[in-house]
Every structure is written in structure tokens, then in C-alpha cells.
Design a protein around this motif. Structure first.
Motif, PDB file in Angstrom:
ATOM      1  N   LEU A 151       0.820  -1.208   0.000  1.00 54.73           N
ATOM      2  CA  LEU A 151       0.000   0.000   0.000  1.00 54.73           C
ATOM      3  C   LEU A 151       0.854   1.259   0.000  1.00 54.73           C
ATOM      4  CD1 LEU A 151      -2.745  -1.148   2.532  1.00 54.73           C
ATOM      5  CD2 LEU A 151      -3.004  -0.829   0.073  1.00 54.73           C
ATOM      6  N   LYS A 152       1.969   1.211   0.725  1.00 54.10           N
ATOM      7  CA  LYS A 152       2.851   2.379   0.742  1.00 54.10           C
ATOM      8  C   LYS A 152       3.423   2.644  -0.636  1.00 54.10           C
ATOM      9  CE  LYS A 152       6.788   4.363   3.225  1.00 54.10           C
ATOM     10  NZ  LYS A 152       7.798   4.150   4.301  1.00 54.10           N
ATOM     11  N   ARG A 153       3.760   1.577  -1.372  1.00 52.84           N
ATOM     12  CA  ARG A 153       4.311   1.758  -2.712  1.00 52.84           C
ATOM     13  C   ARG A 153       3.238   2.224  -3.687  1.00 52.84           C
ATOM     14  NH1 ARG A 153       9.024  -2.096  -5.137  1.00 52.84           N
ATOM     15  NH2 ARG A 153       9.589  -0.787  -6.924  1.00 52.84           N
ATOM     16  N   LEU A 154       2.005   1.763  -3.509  1.00 52.06           N
ATOM     17  CA  LEU A 154       0.916   2.257  -4.341  1.00 52.06           C
ATOM     18  C   LEU A 154       0.683   3.751  -4.113  1.00 52.06           C
ATOM     19  CD1 LEU A 154      -1.761  -0.594  -4.095  1.00 52.06           C
ATOM     20  CD2 LEU A 154      -0.459   0.080  -6.120  1.00 52.06           C
ATOM     21  N   ILE A 155       0.724   4.165  -2.847  1.00 52.65           N
ATOM     22  CA  ILE A 155       0.534   5.585  -2.540  1.00 52.65           C
ATOM     23  C   ILE A 155       1.663   6.412  -3.137  1.00 52.65           C
ATOM     24  CG2 ILE A 155       0.438   7.267  -0.656  1.00 52.65           C
ATOM     25  CD1 ILE A 155      -0.884   5.074   1.051  1.00 52.65           C
ATOM     26  N   THR A 156       2.896   5.929  -2.981  1.00 55.35           N
ATOM     27  CA  THR A 156       4.044   6.648  -3.549  1.00 55.35           C
ATOM     28  C   THR A 156       3.941   6.725  -5.060  1.00 55.35           C
ATOM     29  OG1 THR A 156       5.424   5.875  -1.714  1.00 55.35           O
ATOM     30  CG2 THR A 156       6.553   6.697  -3.683  1.00 55.35           C
ATOM     31  N   LEU A 157       3.554   5.641  -5.677  1.00 52.04           N
ATOM     32  CA  LEU A 157       3.420   5.622  -7.131  1.00 52.04           C
ATOM     33  C   LEU A 157       2.342   6.589  -7.590  1.00 52.04           C
ATOM     34  CD1 LEU A 157       4.305   4.329  -9.801  1.00 52.04           C
ATOM     35  CD2 LEU A 157       2.600   2.543  -9.409  1.00 52.04           C
ATOM     36  N   GLY A 158       1.249   6.653  -6.850  1.00 55.11           N
ATOM     37  CA  GLY A 158       0.197   7.595  -7.208  1.00 55.11           C
ATOM     38  C   GLY A 158       0.658   9.035  -7.098  1.00 55.11           C
ATOM     39  N   HIS A 159       1.431   9.356  -6.049  1.00 53.72           N
ATOM     40  CA  HIS A 159       1.957  10.711  -5.898  1.00 53.72           C
ATOM     41  C   HIS A 159       2.936  11.047  -7.025  1.00 53.72           C
ATOM     42  CE1 HIS A 159       1.037  10.705  -1.290  1.00 53.72           C
ATOM     43  NE2 HIS A 159      -0.040  10.860  -2.039  1.00 53.72           N
ATOM     44  N   GLN A 160       3.785  10.105  -7.360  1.00 54.43           N
ATOM     45  CA  GLN A 160       4.735  10.341  -8.446  1.00 54.43           C
ATOM     46  C   GLN A 160       4.016  10.552  -9.768  1.00 54.43           C
ATOM     47  OE1 GLN A 160       7.336   6.963  -8.372  1.00 54.43           O
ATOM     48  NE2 GLN A 160       8.577   7.741  -6.675  1.00 54.43           N
ATOM     49  N   GLN A 161       2.982   9.772  -9.987  1.00 56.03           N
ATOM     50  CA  GLN A 161       2.249   9.921 -11.240  1.00 56.03           C
ATOM     51  C   GLN A 161       1.597  11.288 -11.330  1.00 56.03           C
ATOM     52  OE1 GLN A 161      -1.256  10.024 -11.784  1.00 56.03           O
ATOM     53  NE2 GLN A 161      -0.945  10.118 -14.004  1.00 56.03           N
ATOM     54  N   GLN A 162       1.055  11.782 -10.211  1.00 54.22           N
ATOM     55  CA  GLN A 162       0.439  13.099 -10.219  1.00 54.22           C
ATOM     56  C   GLN A 162       1.466  14.193 -10.462  1.00 54.22           C
ATOM     57  OE1 GLN A 162      -1.729  13.511  -6.556  1.00 54.22           O
ATOM     58  NE2 GLN A 162      -3.214  11.901  -7.071  1.00 54.22           N
ATOM     59  N   GLN A 163       2.664  14.054  -9.872  1.00 57.42           N
ATOM     60  CA  GLN A 163       3.688  15.071 -10.042  1.00 57.42           C
ATOM     61  C   GLN A 163       4.271  15.084 -11.448  1.00 57.42           C
ATOM     62  OE1 GLN A 163       6.520  14.212  -6.955  1.00 57.42           O
ATOM     63  NE2 GLN A 163       5.120  14.776  -5.283  1.00 57.42           N
ATOM     64  N   GLN A 164       4.307  13.930 -12.083  1.00 61.42           N
ATOM     65  CA  GLN A 164       4.921  13.824 -13.407  1.00 61.42           C
ATOM     66  C   GLN A 164       3.899  13.816 -14.529  1.00 61.42           C
ATOM     67  OE1 GLN A 164       7.375  10.342 -13.314  1.00 61.42           O
ATOM     68  NE2 GLN A 164       8.580  11.050 -11.558  1.00 61.42           N
ATOM     69  N   HIS A 165       2.665  14.105 -14.189  1.00 60.85           N
ATOM     70  CA  HIS A 165       1.612  14.047 -15.202  1.00 60.85           C
ATOM     71  C   HIS A 165       1.868  15.035 -16.331  1.00 60.85           C
ATOM     72  CE1 HIS A 165      -2.351  13.409 -16.893  1.00 60.85           C
ATOM     73  NE2 HIS A 165      -2.571  14.722 -16.850  1.00 60.85           N
ATOM     74  N   GLN A 166       2.370  16.200 -16.004  1.00 60.16           N
ATOM     75  CA  GLN A 166       2.614  17.206 -17.020  1.00 60.16           C
ATOM     76  C   GLN A 166       3.889  16.950 -17.810  1.00 60.16           C
ATOM     77  OE1 GLN A 166       0.374  19.400 -17.744  1.00 60.16           O
ATOM     78  NE2 GLN A 166      -0.943  18.911 -15.998  1.00 60.16           N
ATOM     79  N   HIS A 167       4.813  16.149 -17.244  1.00 60.69           N
ATOM     80  CA  HIS A 167       6.107  15.945 -17.888  1.00 60.69           C
ATOM     81  C   HIS A 167       6.201  14.614 -18.613  1.00 60.69           C
ATOM     82  CE1 HIS A 167       7.465  19.474 -15.701  1.00 60.69           C
ATOM     83  NE2 HIS A 167       6.944  18.939 -14.606  1.00 60.69           N
ATOM     84  N   GLY A 168       5.286  13.683 -18.323  1.00 63.17           N
ATOM     85  CA  GLY A 168       5.340  12.374 -18.957  1.00 63.17           C
ATOM     86  C   GLY A 168       6.333  11.475 -18.257  1.00 63.17           C
TER      87      GLY A 168
END
Length: 673
Positions: free
Chosen positions: A227-244
């Protein structure tokens, strides 16, 4: 890794199917979403040509009718999950080939199969020559009917497996490419999926739209790491959404709202809009405020407390202990206690008011019975910004806020006893006092099923008071709720008012100042059906059936001792439903009983095994002393007898929650009878 267009399938003789099912279910390798089907009835879809081949159809067997002398038309097919030792598929064989377990265990490229610890009788090597493994399309299995009655746990296991498997496969590749493949401890690979599914909560409390998970739910390894890795992955995806692009083994496409999709998955599986994880209620908390962790759903103002992982107690950088964070939303004074009831119970003589106890400070003209002027009470705005749950037991609706109050489902047997109490103690058209009402566990039952005329309900937790009022409205019960403090006016014996409460000529009058209150009118418990243009006589009669008239509910917030004058000498039944003991309220129960007719005291108490008789003796002697003090009579003493002792539930090892029905009758009534 197994292909995405086929799944592993075990083919076994009928007499071995039960043993295989038990073993595969225990290891979490079988796909429970697919029926165990006769192999001759399976339609295998050829992904390359989209042509179908039916085995055992009316036209005869086209292929794979036998293998190593075994007639496969009589075999059963068990669909497996694409994890575990059966997931690797030989690359040198076509996907529709059939291999015996004996041949596969001899294959050096499949070492995991040879390590399986088969139970008897499956451990017999000769039987492995009669059990086969093949790979079929998922559509080869017909839509299983058992999905219509699939248990929530089975649905949760299935959907969690489908959701987590792609991430586990991606993380395994990512860790291997980044040099983390040699770290066996803590690796997140598809191999841990069976452990994840096996550690899912096996039981929980479910209400209409709310599910309460046990304290260890999703906290048993390896769930926190996943669950911690899923949360981290979700945060990373949101931060990199504009950069790909994406890191940490994630795929940028379809990763939006990872935890939102996970929450929706759990909500659908458990059939609830709101899910929380509970913990033990602190014994020292007299308000019985739950300590819960919201997990899924809209908790309004308390959404900031939602978290699937818990902060370590020694992690100072993240706000300290989890317990403090969980109880932060309940920051209110705990002085709403039964201190005055304790003080009254410890006296041998009547007192003129709750405020005259030792140590109480007089406020002059108005004497407040609230124990502290610093109590922070919730407002109507606080109530509106909190999630409220609802459930129905024995045709009675209950409302409560899980963040601030608890629902006790264990006392349902006592509720049913009260509902069917006419042979024991008839409460029809009687006055009932519930000194510890909570959200109306017994107060609502007395009105709806027992036929009480009036129920006076006292409750010190303001959130329970709000739940009680909401429950009354939900059940169509008219109610009155008092607000503020019970204030008494000090007057001189001569009738003049003064502010000097220490003067010798002052007394506390029995006249009570009128308090502000709110009333609620009964509403239909369920919406009436809309009348159609063409209706039969029966449906018209049902639609126009009169709503049942219930008695009146009167709610008193705060300390029950401060409101005693409002219902003193009026009750036929007094419910003392506080555990582990309601002894501080015994004196209030005696004072509440009608002096002309008497009635019943329903005393709740936790009693250790072997101490039942000693408690009954202590209870009777204590009540006799209280009646001597508060119900003085020139004639004989009151008749006080224990009529019934009900074992409600187990509270702790060798400790049980009992309810003792004590019948109390005045001397005149006893003599005439």
C-alpha cells in the motif's frame, strides 16, 4: 511469465477434484471466479484464428480427447490464478498442449513445481501422471452462476488479485533492472500475491452503508509495503503528469487515481460506501468514543484522517503516534461524567441539588450543575459536517457518527427481550427512564415495541444525543430535547432574591426554571408509495394506512443527575444500561420510580463467574438502603425482589454482562395485593 491471453488450468479425475480444490484454495492459487467445470464442456477459444474447438460436443471429440491413456472427457477443469508455481509456461510447447504434473516436475526449467509440498493423497507420485496442466483462454469457462452469490470475501480476493498483479509484475521487473533483485527480504513480486490474499480480513462488521474492519486489517505484512508503494506511485504519477514518464516500476498510462481506484474496489467488494478500521476503545474514556481510522468514502470534515498505512510511533517527523492523530478529532472536554451521581450515591441523606456536593463552587443567583465551564460542545455545524451511519435491528433504525460514537451490536438479545417483555414486565402505556440512553439502544425499543407512553432519556455524550434524536426522527417518534443546563434559582425563605449564596437564610427551591428545548414531529419511517391511476383496493388500503402512533421521547443532555427533578417519582421502568457498572445511577433510579405504583429497575452490571449470588445480595441491600433514604414511608418497607437475571454477552474472560430485573413495590400496594 504467463501470457495475458491464457490462464493455467489443472485437469484432474473426479475423485481427486475435492482434494485439489481444498489444497489450491488454501494456497490461494485457484481462481474462485470460475466454476470447476467438466473438461468436455469447455469451449477453447483460439486467439490466433478466433475459431472455436469444442471438446466433447455433440459432433464428437475433435482433439485432446485422451492423454497418456487417460480419458479427458471425464476430467474436471480447475482454473488457476496466473501466480505461483503454475504460472510459468513452457516456451517450447504450444499454448494448448497438455502436460502431466509428472513431466513438468522433471523439467529443470520449472523448479518451483518440484518444491510443492502436496498433501495426501496428492503426494503419491503415480497420481501426478493422471493430473494434467494446460493453458486455456479465460472465455473457455462459462460465466459462473456462483458469481451471483459470491461472498464479499471471495469478491475482494478476486478483485484485489486482478488489481495488484500488474503492479507486482511491474515492480519485480523494475527492482531487477535497478539492482534490487538480490534483496529477497521485502521484495514485491507476484510471488507474494498468495500471502496478500490469505491475510485479507476474514470477518468484519457491516451496516447499511458502513463497514468496520478489524484492527489488523491491511496492516499484516506484506500489505503495508504494498500500500505504501501504491501511494508513492500515485503521488509520483500526479507530479509527473505534465512531464510524462514514470518511475518506480509504474506505467504512466492508466495510473491516475491509483488509491481512488483501490478504494472503489474495496467498497464494491464489501458493499459499503464508507469503510474504516477500528481499534480498542480506551477503558478510561467514559464517553465510549471509538478510535477508528477512516479508509474509504467521504468522511466530510474528517477526510484528512483517511490513511491505509499507519505512522510509526517513533516517527517524530510525521506527527508522533498514530493514537494521538486518531483522537485529535475528538478534542473535547471529558468532564461530562457522572461525578454528581457519584456524590449523591455516596451520601446517606438527600441533598437539595446536584450543585451542593462537596467542593462545588456556587455561582451566586444561578447555580450551574455542569462540572466545568470549559466544556466544548459540538454545534449543529459540526454535526452537519460529520458522516452519519445507519442500521436497522429488529425493525428499529439507529443513527450514529462512527468517528465519535460506537454501535453496540452485541446487546441485540437484550433489545429483543425488551421488545417481547409483556410476559415479564408490561411496559405498555408506562413511563420509562433510561439513565444511560446512548443512541437509543433501549429507549427506542421501549417506544416502538414495548408500547411505552413516555421515555425520559439521559445521555452525556453530545454526539450520542444527536444520534438518538436522529434515530427518533428516522423511526417516526415525536421527541423533545432540552438544551443548556438545568438551572435552579436560590431564594430567601422570606421570598426575596439575593446573590449571597452563603447566607444562612437561603434554600434551593424545588421549582425548576423553564429550559429551552427543541421538539420534533413524527415522520413516516418509510416513504409512502405513490398512488397510480389504476390501483386495486388492497394497494390503496396499504398506501393510506395510518402511521403507528408512538409515545413521546424526552432527551436530557449532559449529566443525568442534574435532570432528576424533571422525571422524579414518575417512572414505572428505569433502565440502568451502563457497564461495567451503573452503581452511581442506582440512587437516581430509586428516585425516579413512582412512589404510588413502584416499578422495575433494570440493572446492567459486569459480573465475574462465581460472584453472581454475592452481587445479588449486595444489590438488594444497597437498594433497600436507598429506598429507606429516598422513599420514606410510615408503613412497612418497600418490597424489593429480583425477578430475573439475564446473561447478555461475554465481556471478558470469565466476566459476563448481566441484566438484573428488580421489582420494587410500595408498602400500600403490597398490602392490597
Amino acid at each position: 511469465m504467463s501470457t495475458t491471453t491464457s490462464i493455467p488450468v489443472l485437469l484432474a479425475p473426479g475423485h481427486l477434484t475435492k482434494h485439489l480444490k481444498v489444497f489450491l484454495d488454501k494456497a490461494a492459487w485457484r481462481d474462485k471466479a470460475k466454476l470447476i467445470t467438466r473438461y468436455a464442456q469447455i469451449t477453447d477459444v483460439d486467439q490466433s484464428t478466433t475459431a472455436t474447438t469444442t471438446v466433447g460436443a455433440a459432433g464428437g471429440l475433435n482433439k485432446n480427447c485422451s492423454k497418456d491413456g487417460c480419458d479427458l472427457t471425464q476430467y474436471m477443469a480447475l482454473a488457476l490464478l496466473p501466480v505461483g508455481p503454475f504460472s510459468p509456461q513452457p516456451t517450447t510447447s504450444p499454448s494448448n498442449d497438455i502436460h502431466s504434473l509428472w513431466d513438468l516436475t522433471q523439467d529443470s526449467s520449472l523448479p518451483d513445481l518440484s518444491l510443492i509440498d502436496w498433501p495426501a493423497p496428492l503426494s503419491d507420485p503415480t497420481l501426478h501422471k493422471t493430473i494434467f496442466l494446460t493453458w486455456l483462454s479465460p472465455s473457455a469457462f462459462p460465466t459462473p452462476r456462483h458469481l451471483l452469490v459470491q461472498t464479499p470475501l471471495e469478491k475482494l480476493q478476486q478483485t484485489a488479485s486482478e488489481f495488484l498483479l500488474p503492479y507486482l509484475q511491474s515492480w519485480a521487473i523494475f527492482d531487477l533492472e535497478h539492482g534490487q533483485g538480490h534483496e529477497q527480504q521485502g521484495r514485491l513480486t507476484p510471488d507474494i500475491l498468495p500471502d496478500l490474499l490469505a491475510s485479507l480480513p476474514q470477518k468484519w462488521e457491516h451496516y447499511s452503508d458502513f463497514t468496520f474492519l478489524p484492527p489488523t486489517a491491511f496492516l499484516t505484512a506484506p500489505w503495508p509495503a504494498v500500500l505504501k508503494r501504491l501511494i508513492t506511485l500515485g503521488h509520483q504519477q500526479q507530479q509527473q503528469h505534465q512531464h510524462g514518464g514514470c518511475s518506480d516500476g509504474g506505467d504512466n498510462s492508466g495510473n491516475a487515481g491509483i488509491m481512488a481506484r483501490w478504494e472503489k474496489l474495496v467498497q464494491d467488494a464489501l458493499g459499503s460506501t464508507h469503510i474504516a478500521r477500528k481499534a480498542i476503545i480506551p477503558v478510561q474514556d467514559i464517553l465510549r468514543r471509538p478510535k477508528i481510522r477512516p479508509l474509504a468514502g467521504d468522511w466530510k470534515l474528517h477526510n484528512r484522517y483517511k490513511s491505509w498505512i499507519e505512522v510509526e510511533e517513533n516517527d517524530e517527523e510525521k506527527g508522533g503516534s498514530t493514537g494521538a492523530n486518531l483522537l485529535e478529532h475528538q478534542e473535547m472536554s471529558s468532564n461530562l461524567s457522572s461525578s454528581k451521581a457519584n456524590a449523591i450515591a455516596n451520601r446517606n441523606t438527600p441533598v437539595t441539588g446536584a450543585g451542593s456536593e462537596a467542593g462545588a463552587e456556587s455561582t451566586g443567583l444561578f447555580e450551574s450543575t455542569t462540572s466545568s465551564n470549559n466544556d466544548v460542545l459540538p454545534t449543529s455545524e459540526n454535526f452537519s459536517k460529520t458522516y452519519w451511519s445507519e442500521t436497522c435491528q429488529n425493525q428499529v433504525f439507529y443513527c450514529w457518527s462512527p468517528m465519535f460514537t460506537m454501535f453496540s451490536a452485541g446487546n441485540i438479545t437484550e433489545k429483543e427481550r425488551v421488545a417481547n417483555s409483556r410476559p415479564l414486565f408490561d411496559a405498555r402505556n408506562k413511563v420509562v427512564v433510561d439513565l444511560y440512553a446512548g443512541i437509543g439502544y433501549f429507549a427506542l425499543v421501549y417506544l416502538i415495541h414495548a408500547g411505552a407512553r413516555t421515555v425520559h432519556a439521559c445521555e452525556w455524550n453530545p454526539w450520542s444525543v444527536e444520534g438518538l434524536v436522529r434515530g427518533a426522527g428516522r423511526n417516526g417518534i415525536p421527541w423533545t430535547r432540552y438544551h443548556g443546563e438545568n438551572v435552579r434559582i436560590r431564594k430567601l425563605k422570606g421570598g426575596e432574591e439575593d446573590y449571597d449564596g452563603q447566607s444562612q437564610g437561603w434554600e434551593t427551591t424545588r421549582a425548576l426554571q423553564e429550559q429551552p428545548f427543541t421538539t420534533g414531529h413524527p415522520t413516516p419511517r418509510r416513504p409512502q408509495p405513490t398512488q397510480q391511476t389504476t390501483t386495486t383496493t388492497a394497494t390503496t388500503t396499504a398506501a393510506t394506512k395510518k402511521q403507528k402512533d408512538y409515545g413521546q421521547l424526552v432527551v436530557y443532555p449532559g449529566d443525568n443527575a442534574q435532570w432528576i427533578e424533571y422525571f422524579e417519582n414518575t417512572a414505572h421502568h428505569v433502565n440502568l444500561g451502563l457497564i461495567p457498572t451503573a452503581e452511581p445511577g442506582w440512587v437516581l433510579g430509586v428516585r425516579a420510580l413512582c412512589p404510588l405504583e413502584g416499578g422495575y429497575l433494570h440493572v446492567h452490571h459486569n459480573i465475574r463467574v462465581g460472584e453472581e449470588e454475592s452481587f445479588k445480595s449486595y444489590l438488594l441491600q444497597s437498594l433497600r438502603d436507598l429506598f429507606t433514604t429516598w422513599k420514606k414511608s410510615s408503613n412497612d418497607k418497600w418490597s424489593i425482589e429480583i425477578r430475573h437475571m439475564e446473561n447478555v454477552k461475554s465481556f471478558a474472560p470469565l466476566v459476563f454482562h448481566y441484566v438484573v430485573d428488580v421489582e420494587c413495590r410500595p408498602p400500600l400496594l403490597v398490602t392490597s395485593s
